[in-house]
Design a protein around this motif. Structure first.
Motif, PDB file in Angstrom:
ATOM      1  N   VAL A 155       0.841  -1.206   0.000  1.00  0.00           N
ATOM      2  CA  VAL A 155       0.000   0.000   0.000  1.00  0.00           C
ATOM      3  C   VAL A 155       0.874   1.253   0.000  1.00  0.00           C
ATOM      4  N   ARG A 156       1.931   1.256   0.791  1.00  0.00           N
ATOM      5  CA  ARG A 156       2.824   2.421   0.835  1.00  0.00           C
ATOM      6  C   ARG A 156       3.508   2.631  -0.514  1.00  0.00           C
ATOM      7  N   ALA A 157       3.912   1.550  -1.167  1.00  0.00           N
ATOM      8  CA  ALA A 157       4.535   1.671  -2.484  1.00  0.00           C
ATOM      9  C   ALA A 157       3.556   2.294  -3.481  1.00  0.00           C
ATOM     10  N   GLU A 158       2.310   1.868  -3.445  1.00  0.00           N
ATOM     11  CA  GLU A 158       1.311   2.429  -4.363  1.00  0.00           C
ATOM     12  C   GLU A 158       1.033   3.896  -4.041  1.00  0.00           C
ATOM     13  N   GLN A 159       1.002   4.247  -2.754  1.00  0.00           N
ATOM     14  CA  GLN A 159       0.844   5.657  -2.377  1.00  0.00           C
ATOM     15  C   GLN A 159       1.985   6.495  -2.941  1.00  0.00           C
ATOM     16  N   LEU A 160       3.201   5.982  -2.824  1.00  0.00           N
ATOM     17  CA  LEU A 160       4.365   6.708  -3.337  1.00  0.00           C
ATOM     18  C   LEU A 160       4.308   6.843  -4.850  1.00  0.00           C
ATOM     19  N   VAL A 161       3.892   5.788  -5.544  1.00  0.00           N
ATOM     20  CA  VAL A 161       3.778   5.844  -7.006  1.00  0.00           C
ATOM     21  C   VAL A 161       2.815   6.951  -7.409  1.00  0.00           C
ATOM     22  N   GLN A 162       1.650   6.971  -6.782  1.00  0.00           N
ATOM     23  CA  GLN A 162       0.639   7.975  -7.129  1.00  0.00           C
ATOM     24  C   GLN A 162       1.117   9.390  -6.816  1.00  0.00           C
ATOM     25  N   SER A 163       1.655   9.595  -5.616  1.00  0.00           N
ATOM     26  CA  SER A 163       2.057  10.954  -5.225  1.00  0.00           C
ATOM     27  C   SER A 163       3.272  11.429  -6.013  1.00  0.00           C
ATOM     28  N   LEU A 164       4.236  10.549  -6.283  1.00  0.00           N
ATOM     29  CA  LEU A 164       5.413  10.951  -7.053  1.00  0.00           C
ATOM     30  C   LEU A 164       5.035  11.337  -8.474  1.00  0.00           C
ATOM     31  N   GLN A 165       4.176  10.553  -9.102  1.00  0.00           N
ATOM     32  CA  GLN A 165       3.733  10.875 -10.464  1.00  0.00           C
ATOM     33  C   GLN A 165       3.126  12.276 -10.499  1.00  0.00           C
TER      34      GLN A 165
END
Length: 173
Positions: A145-155
């Motif tokens: 979940v944290r990895a997906e949060q980072l993917v979304q916010s970084l993009q």
């Protein structure tokens, strides 16, 4: 006898001088500058643990703004943060320099951990960081979940930073 001439005693002069002093002491650009750096306070050390093994957080920045926090042991956090910050800066500069290139941010499982990658156009992807259990604990999520949060916010954040560098965006500021 006052120390300043009589003609400067009017309320108009008082307001004018006060306004100039305030502008000089607190210019409008000061609102955009961080007054204090973001502080990372160490977590309490459990009995039996050493100060070097205490878990602390560190921000990864883009344009002076904290994009996300990583967590690690005190003795490892600075090296890890520096490596992530360096890779983010390098990829961002490439992305900001090529207007036609697209940014792709994605996560890939590596055992129990998740690696987050940045890819600009058709260049090879760059591993930005490995999301650890400590990184996930900071926000109260699982590693995936944290990895997906980072993917979304970084993009979103990197694209916004690029848009802010465009001439039409600079004119509106």
């Amino acid at each position: 006898m006052p120390w300043f001439p009589k003609r400067y005693r009017s309320p108009v002069w008082l307001v004018l001088v006060t306004g100039l002093l305030l502008f000089w002491v607190a210019p409008p650009t000061a609102a955009q500058l961080p007054l204090l750096p973001e502080l990372s306070w160490p977590a309490p050390v459990a009995s039996g643990a050493t100060a070097d093994s205490a878990i602390i957080t560190e921000c990864i920045h883009l344009d002076g703004r904290c994009l996300f926090k990583i967590a690690d042991q005190r003795r490892d956090i600075q090296d890890r943060a520096f490596a992530i910050q360096t890779r983010l800066d390098e990829v961002s500069e490439i992305y900001f320099g090529d207007e036609g290139e697209l940014l792709r941010v994605f996560a890939q499982a590596e055992g129990n951990l998740q690696d987050v990658y940045l890819q600009v156009g058709d260049r090879p992807p760059v591993r930005l960081l490995t999301v650890t259990s400590l990184d996930a604990e900071v926000v109260g999520a699982s590693i995936a979940v944290r990895a997906e949060q980072l993917v979304q916010s970084l993009q979103q954040d990197i694209e916004q930073a690029r848009a802010a560098r465009q001439p039409q965006a600079l004119v509106h500021q």
